[in-house]
Design an enzyme around this catalytic site. Structure first.
Site, mmCIF file in Angstrom:
data_model
loop_
_atom_site.group_PDB
_atom_site.id
_atom_site.type_symbol
_atom_site.label_atom_id
_atom_site.label_comp_id
_atom_site.label_asym_id
_atom_site.label_seq_id
_atom_site.Cartn_x
_atom_site.Cartn_y
_atom_site.Cartn_z
ATOM 1 N N GLU A 185 0.904 -1.307 -0.068
ATOM 2 C CA GLU A 185 0.041 0.052 -0.052
ATOM 3 C C GLU A 185 0.982 1.460 0.135
ATOM 4 O O GLU A 185 0.520 2.231 0.676
ATOM 5 C CB GLU A 185 -0.985 0.092 1.156
ATOM 6 C CG GLU A 185 -2.157 -1.170 0.958
ATOM 7 C CD GLU A 185 -3.370 -0.921 1.828
ATOM 8 O OE1 GLU A 185 -3.529 -0.050 2.512
ATOM 9 O OE2 GLU A 185 -3.899 -2.265 2.036
HETATM 10 C C1 LIG Z 1 2.069 -9.774 0.852
HETATM 11 C C2 LIG Z 1 1.732 -8.975 -0.105
HETATM 12 C C3 LIG Z 1 0.499 -8.612 -0.326
HETATM 13 C C4 LIG Z 1 0.231 -7.510 -1.572
HETATM 14 N N1 LIG Z 1 -1.018 -7.454 -1.943
HETATM 15 C C5 LIG Z 1 -0.981 -6.740 -2.929
HETATM 16 C C6 LIG Z 1 -2.448 -6.639 -3.758
HETATM 17 O O1 LIG Z 1 -3.576 -6.913 -2.904
HETATM 18 N N2 LIG Z 1 -2.627 -5.953 -4.834
HETATM 19 C C7 LIG Z 1 -1.516 -5.502 -5.452
HETATM 20 O O2 LIG Z 1 -1.773 -4.997 -6.477
HETATM 21 N N3 LIG Z 1 -0.410 -5.345 -4.941
HETATM 22 C C8 LIG Z 1 -0.098 -6.204 -3.757
HETATM 23 N N4 LIG Z 1 1.141 -6.303 -3.331
HETATM 24 C C9 LIG Z 1 2.307 -5.477 -3.941
HETATM 25 C C10 LIG Z 1 2.992 -4.589 -3.329
HETATM 26 O O3 LIG Z 1 1.843 -3.451 -3.366
HETATM 27 C C11 LIG Z 1 4.144 -4.217 -3.800
HETATM 28 O O4 LIG Z 1 4.998 -5.203 -3.339
HETATM 29 C C12 LIG Z 1 4.595 -2.848 -3.475
HETATM 30 O O5 LIG Z 1 3.767 -1.942 -4.071
HETATM 31 C C13 LIG Z 1 6.211 -2.649 -3.644
HETATM 32 O O6 LIG Z 1 6.178 -3.154 -5.025
HETATM 33 P P1 LIG Z 1 7.588 -3.883 -5.430
HETATM 34 O O7 LIG Z 1 7.638 -5.084 -4.414
HETATM 35 O O8 LIG Z 1 7.525 -4.314 -6.683
HETATM 36 O O9 LIG Z 1 8.917 -3.054 -4.967
HETATM 37 P P2 LIG Z 1 9.802 -2.176 -5.849
HETATM 38 O O10 LIG Z 1 9.099 -1.201 -6.663
HETATM 39 O O11 LIG Z 1 10.475 -3.099 -6.894
HETATM 40 O O12 LIG Z 1 10.703 -1.395 -4.921
HETATM 41 C C14 LIG Z 1 11.883 -2.122 -4.417
HETATM 42 C C15 LIG Z 1 12.319 -0.937 -3.483
HETATM 43 O O13 LIG Z 1 12.614 0.084 -3.873
HETATM 44 C C16 LIG Z 1 12.092 1.444 -3.481
HETATM 45 N N5 LIG Z 1 11.741 2.204 -4.643
HETATM 46 C C17 LIG Z 1 11.073 1.952 -5.599
HETATM 47 N N6 LIG Z 1 10.829 3.058 -6.505
HETATM 48 C C18 LIG Z 1 11.483 3.895 -5.868
HETATM 49 C C19 LIG Z 1 11.533 5.484 -6.110
HETATM 50 N N7 LIG Z 1 11.040 6.116 -7.023
HETATM 51 N N8 LIG Z 1 12.286 6.144 -5.131
HETATM 52 C C20 LIG Z 1 12.728 5.531 -3.838
HETATM 53 N N9 LIG Z 1 12.553 4.207 -3.860
HETATM 54 C C21 LIG Z 1 11.925 3.401 -4.491
HETATM 55 C C22 LIG Z 1 11.028 0.571 -2.865
HETATM 56 O O14 LIG Z 1 10.471 1.555 -1.701
HETATM 57 C C23 LIG Z 1 11.608 -0.725 -2.324
HETATM 58 O O15 LIG Z 1 12.297 -0.379 -1.234
HETATM 59 C C24 LIG Z 1 1.239 -6.998 -2.203
HETATM 60 C C25 LIG Z 1 2.683 -7.573 -2.056
HETATM 61 C C26 LIG Z 1 2.957 -8.511 -0.717
HETATM 62 C C27 LIG Z 1 4.335 -8.833 -0.460
#
Ligand SMILES: Cc1cc2nc3c(=O)[nH]c(=O)nc-3n(C[C@H](O)[C@H](O)[C@H](O)COP(=O)(O)OP(=O)(O)OC[C@H]3O[C@@H](n4cnc5c(N)ncnc54)[C@H](O)[C@@H]3O)c2cc1C
Length: 630
Positions: free
Chosen positions: A419
């Site tokens: 979120e």
């Molecule tokens: C248990 C679980 C439940 C979930 N439920 C849902 C759901 O119901 N529906 C859904 O759609 N998604 C869901 N998600 C997805 C979740 O919302 C994403 O994991 C989250 O948005 C982060 O994206 P990512 O994991 O791809 O991280 P990434 O975007 O790959 O980020 C990796 C790291 O880089 C940082 N980062 C990324 N971009 C930037 C930037 N521009 N500046 C600084 N730092 C940055 C992030 O903060 C993080 O630390 C779920 C994930 C999990 C693990």
């Protein structure tokens, strides 16, 4: 669009999804501008007696159900919420807590919805995650905000009763950056065909109806862009390919879902084409309060366990709570639980009252709740010693009280990621915090542009800053008797007022120093936001007054906790202000660049990486065999 999105495009997509106007007053916006408008959050609105009655009745039923019918150890052991539990939640009406009564829901207020989530979440975090993914981001909330009357009448009664819903935004290559969204919605006769792969959809493995975000290509009669759709899961060619397993939240039904030319009719689109991210972001504006509610529940529970255990456990001749090192932690846990609850209550009553724009407050509650909640549980583990690290099942097998502290820590960890990760929340809140500056001086901050445009922009900025900057020099916080109505909290309210102006000045200095490059100074922006969060939390501690009004017998205790919490927060603010200008940011950034270039690879010698083979991210998300070539 997916693989070649530039930083600029990503920012433009996020910007377009942002609610640009401010129709209602915002405490947070004013705070960042140096204007401490405590009157916008205090005195807090009174709760509607009818909402209290309805809410308390539901909480009592939910508590009884949890205690008699739900075994949290079983959920943990089986990594599954039993069907009987899900059926029981349905019978209670828990799937429709937030759905208005006219559509078949319970119509609980935000305050009581939060309390219900906290209650369920402490029993087992998988339960609150199921419930909040279902109604804070699943079908109910986007429809409530953007749905047509017809859509609401069709879908809300179903999700309020027994149709589980989920929210499908994330993809293997789309996390924090939705501009890369690759799932397509191709216009066809009467609707669209959805094709793509969605990752990590909470509830996705058992959902009946989902909200899907997909890209509509621009074309004849189609403005295109990311759009939101309601999709019944029994539609043809919807496949759950995998149920994901995590560090915590072992009971959630989280899916990889494949869509292979799945037809959705036009009438299932929520809002207009291209409005999908706006739907998602607006949904989260208030939807984000669900997550801090769960963090509040955990912090309250940590307080209970820490108190019980630290009284009972005797080491070195004293109950451990009487050893100074542990006592310090107990005070932190209790004060933080109070501060988190205060912040949540303030933001939630504002949400119910609808008198303010709470996008900043809710975002801060998410950021602050998840970060502080994590620290609180980490301290709980430390206070519990070896037992903190032991599973509840193992404790039980040895004949001890099965306190699930390690599970709580594991379950809590994700709150800093989903979120909106902490890093993204920093950027999102910072964007709101500098909104006024971008409005009056945005053209000046960007390099280049025509001279005459820059002169016009300078004139506009000059008018604003010649009035605004002098206002930041003096304020009520400098008057020793101001805020005296807050008794013991008065010095802290004065501190917030002074610090709010200092925060605004610091933001301005940052802008003049780095101009358009400020957006890359994420550590600096993060600290500004963290200061704002602490100041909001301190101001929210005036909730002690609300407690006094509603529970006069608790006055003294509430004041003590509020004061303690403010003392902690004040120290954190002072540290953050110091670190704004005295830090290792530049050295860190340079070191990170060298690290990424491989300069320190020798440091990785002498270990064996157990990760195994395979790509970190699949190079290409495999398209289903029947999908048309892109
Ligand atoms: C248990 C679980 C439940 C979930 N439920 C849902 C759901 O119901 N529906 C859904 O759609 N998604 C869901 N998600 C997805 C979740 O919302 C994403 O994991 C989250 O948005 C982060 O994206 P990512 O994991 O791809 O991280 P990434 O975007 O790959 O980020 C990796 C790291 O880089 C940082 N980062 C990324 N971009 C930037 C930037 N521009 N500046 C600084 N730092 C940055 C992030 O903060 C993080 O630390 C779920 C994930 C999990 C693990």
């Amino acid at each position: 669009m997916s693989s070649n999105v530039s930083e600029r495009q990503a920012r433009e997509v996020a910007e377009a999804a942002r609610e640009s106007g401010w129709k209602l007053p915002s405490f947070g916006r004013e705070l960042f501008l140096g204007n401490f408008r405590l009157d916008l959050i205090h005195p807090q609105p009174r709760l509607d007696p009818e909402a209290i009655e309805r809410g308390e009745r539901f909480l009592a039923r939910l508590r009884e159900f949890l205690e008699s019918d739900v075994d949290p150890l079983e959920i943990e052991r089986e990594a599954k919420i039993p069907e009987t539990v899900i059926d029981g939640l349905k019978r209670l009406g828990a799937l429709g807590m937030k759905v208005p009564e006219q559509y078949g829901g319970l119509g609980l207020s935000q305050v009581y919805y939060n309390r219900a989530l906290a209650l369920a979440g402490v029993w087992h975090a998988s339960l609150s995650t199921l419930l909040s993914a279902h109604q804070s981001i699943g079908v109910a909330e986007p429809l409530r905000l953007f749905g047509t009357e017809e859509q609401k009448r069709k879908w809300l009664p179903l999700v309020a009763r027994d149709h589980i819903s989920a929210f499908l935004l994330t993809e293997p290559d789309v996390g924090s950056d939705p501009a890369r969204l690759a799932t397509t919605a191709t216009p066809v006769e009467g609707g669209y065909e959805l094709t793509g792969q969605k990752l990590w959809a909470t509830n996705g493995a058992i959902a009946d109806i989902v909200v899907v975000m997909a890209q509509v290509p621009k074309g004849d009669g189609h403005r295109g862009g990311i759009s939101a759709f309601v999709l019944p899961c029994d539609s043809e060619r919807v496949t759950v390919e995998h149920r994901n397993a995590f560090m915590g939240l072992r009971g959630i039904e989280n899916s990889v879902t494949r869509l292979d030319r799945v037809f959705v009719p036009d009438e299932n689109r929520i809002g207009r084409e291209g409005e999908g991210l706006k739907v998602a972001l607006s949904t989260l504006n208030t939807g984000r309060l669900a997550l801090p509610a769960i963090c509040v529940g955990m912090a309250k529970w940590a307080t209970k366990i820490a108190r019980e255990w630290s009284n009972e456990r005797v080491q070195w001749g004293r109950p451990i709570g009487k050893h100074d090192a542990v006592a310090q932690k107990l005070a932190f846990i209790a004060a933080s639980a109070f501060g988190l609850e205060a912040m949540l209550d303030v933001a939630s009553r504002l949400a119910d009252n609808k008198s303010g724009d709470i996008r900043i407050e809710a975002a801060i509650a998410k950021l602050y709740g998840s970060e502080m909640g994590w620290k609180v549980l980490d301290e709980l583990i430390q206070v519990r010693g070896g037992r903190g690290y032991e599973t509840a099942a193992s404790l039980k097998a040895r004949g001890e009280k099965p306190v699930p502290a390690e599970q709580a820590l594991r379950d809590m960890r994700i709150n800093r990621i989903f979120e909106g990760s902490t890093e993204i929340m920093h950027l999102l809140i910072a964007r709101e915090a500098v909104d006024q500056h971008l409005k009056v001086a945005g053209d000046l901050l960007e390099p280049g542009g025509e001279l005459k445009d820059r002169i016009a922009a300078a004139g506009k900025a000059g008018v604003f800053y010649s009035k605004w900057l002098p206002q930041l020099a003096v304020g009520r916080g400098q008057v020793p008797t101001s805020f005296d109505e807050f008794d013991e909290l008065a010095p802290y309210m004065r501190f917030v007022e002074r610090s709010s102006r200092k925060l605004a000045r610091s933001t301005f200095y940052g802008m003049t120093r780095w101009q358009a490059k400020l957006e890359h100074r994420q550590a600096f922006l993060g600290r500004l936001v963290d200061i704002g969060a602490e100041l909001f939390a301190m101001a929210a501690a005036a909730y002690a007054d609300t407690l006094e009004r509603e529970r006069p017998e608790r006055r003294a205790e509430a004041q003590e906790l509020a004061e303690l919490f403010c003392a902690h927060a004040k120290r954190r603010v002072e540290t953050l202000f110091g670190a704004l200008w005295d830090n290792d940011d530049d050295a860190n950034r340079a070191a990170a660049a060298r690290l990424l270039d491989g300069r320190y690879r020798w440091l990785e010698e002498g270990i064996a990486d157990p990760s195994g083979e395979g790509p970190m991210i699949p190079a290409e998300v495999k398209q289903p065999a029947s999908a048309p070539a892109a």
